[in-house]
Enzyme design. Structure first.
Site, PDB file in Angstrom:
ATOM      1  N   TYR A 128      29.158  27.078  48.879  1.00  0.00           N
ATOM      2  CA  TYR A 128      30.585  26.869  49.101  1.00  0.00           C
ATOM      3  C   TYR A 128      30.977  26.532  50.531  1.00  0.00           C
ATOM      4  CZ  TYR A 128      30.938  28.364  44.318  1.00  0.00           C
ATOM      5  OH  TYR A 128      30.789  28.434  42.960  1.00  0.00           O
ATOM      6  N   PHE A 418      35.977  38.889  40.728  1.00  0.00           N
ATOM      7  CA  PHE A 418      36.778  38.089  39.783  1.00  0.00           C
ATOM      8  C   PHE A 418      36.075  36.774  39.512  1.00  0.00           C
ATOM      9  CE2 PHE A 418      38.351  37.511  44.108  1.00  0.00           C
ATOM     10  CZ  PHE A 418      38.359  36.137  44.258  1.00  0.00           C
TER      11      PHE A 418
END
Length: 418
Positions: A128, A418
């Site tokens: 990322y 999450f």
């Protein structure tokens, strides 16, 4: 290799949800079957307009989903975030630019909505950074050898007049949200929790794909009866051959809004009969555990890794949203290859607030948006990033000025996945 033009990357339709879930399972190496019950459970929380899929001849081969989130900035202000999850690319379709296309679509939409940052929990570290994300919080797990810790079992009752009470899941659903809001207001990196989060964590809502073990819940109440801490944990049933207990208490979550509550809950866990090992779960690296133990070496680190990754989408708003313990001025040259934010900006900060505006002054620091994202919550050091060659000091000593402005006395922490 670039993606074939006939691989369609787009928001999914409702009738494509089962195929999309199957692709998620495949990407995370789970059994690929999808039950009708799972589709029914997940569909209400899948917003098709924020759920992307890559389709090759009508088969979903890559997945990406985002949802609205609030992230606590330094000082307690909530900022709107684009929370990213369920990111997969099927092994047959890697290296074709599918993630780049999905990420580009989602971040552009988030910027258009007015989100200040994007967030995610990275399954793999190298992915990322190339999209402007930086690791902004870290997590540590300790395993405590209770007999070695040296705690006096006679002190399991809080010495400050407070008390520990076991409570039910129903009580947690009543007490927990307000307690979490108090935590969120005082700790950078904490994200909001909706009603579904509390239902899932207490068993009121169960999912077939995740086996459920009913946990214990305990709260700490201060001397005046105020709930200041909550721990959820499970215990195994392990005994040695000579009938010696070797039970482990595994923490599923512990939040506390006062040091007294934090110490009391850990002390309680280490005083439970038969428990000889406590696994802390994911904690902040500067947690009070293990240093309140008489022998801190009784707690060994069993996991330490990057946790919450942040990608700033609007530098000015991000830097103005947080507070600063010091006072100073810094000119930043923020490089964003994707063109979502960045530029040369002058940050003027003090305890009373901050302004961040475009400027033509010479920069003090030049850095990528990912590096600024790692610095934003106060955990990373500009001096260290400069030593690594990831930040350039255009003015001698600017890294120290940045650290004096940006770093926090306690490390940011995100207790959720999450």
């Amino acid at each position: 290799m670039s993606a074939r033009p006939d691989i369609d990357v787009r928001p999914i339709r409702e009738d494509e949800i089962p195929d999309w879930i199957r692709a998620v399972h495949t990407g995370f190496l789970r059994a690929p079957e999808v039950s009708d019950r799972e589709v029914a459970e997940r569909s209400p929380y899948i917003v098709p307009s924020r759920t992307l899929g890559a389709f090759d001849d009508r088969r979903c081969v890559a997945t990406f989903r985002s949802f609205a989130q609030e992230l606590t900035a330094v000082g307690g202000a909530p900022v709107p975030a684009d929370a990213i999850t369920n990111v997969t690319v099927t092994a047959t379709h890697r290296r074709r630019g599918l993630l780049t296309r999905m990420m580009g679509q989602d971040l552009a939409a988030a910027k258009e909505r007015g989100d200040v940052v994007a967030t995610l929990i990275a399954a793999e570290y190298p992915i990322y950074g190339r999209y402007g994300f930086g690791p902004a919080t870290w997590a540590t797990e300790w395993t405590v050898d209770v007999p070695r810790a040296g705690l006096d079992p006679r002190l399991s009752v809080p010495p400050d007049g407070g008390r520990i009470d076991l409570v039910t899941g129903e009580e947690v659903r009543k007490l927990g949200p307000e307690l979490h809001e108090r935590l969120r207001a005082g700790r950078p990196g904490v994200v909001d929790r909706d009603e579904r989060w509390w239902q899932l964590s207490t068993g009121a809502l169960r999912q077939d794909r995740f086996p459920w073990t009913e946990p214990f819940h305990a709260v700490y109440r201060s001397a005046d009866g105020t709930v200041e801490g909550l721990v959820t944990y499970v215990c195994d049933n392990t005994w040695a051959d000579a009938k010696q207990p070797l039970n482990t208490a595994t923490v599923k979550g512990l939040i506390a809004v006062s040091p007294a509550a934090e110490r009391a809950l850990w002390r309680y866990l280490c005083s439970i009969d038969w428990v000889t090992t406590v696994k802390s779960g994911w904690r902040s690296p500067d947690d009070l555990l293990p240093f309140f133990l008489p022998d801190p070496r009784a707690a060994r680190i069993t996991m330490q890794a990057d946790w919450l990754w942040v990608r700033i989408l609007h530098v000015e708003r991000a830097l103005e949203a947080r507070t600063y313990e010091g006072e100073g001025t810094l000119v930043l040259e923020v490089v964003d290859p994707d063109g979502l934010t960045g530029g040369r900006l002058r940050l003027e900060a003090s305890a009373g607030g901050a302004s961040c505006t475009p400027t033509r002054q010479n920069p003090d620091l030049t850095l990528g948006v990912g590096e600024l994202s790692a610095l934003w919550l106060g955990d990373e050091s500009a001096v260290r990033l400069a030593a690594l060659g990831r930040v350039r000091e255009d003015r001698a000593g600017a890294g120290r000025v940045a650290d004096a402005l940006l770093r926090t006395s306690r490390r940011p922490w995100c207790p959720d996945v999450f």
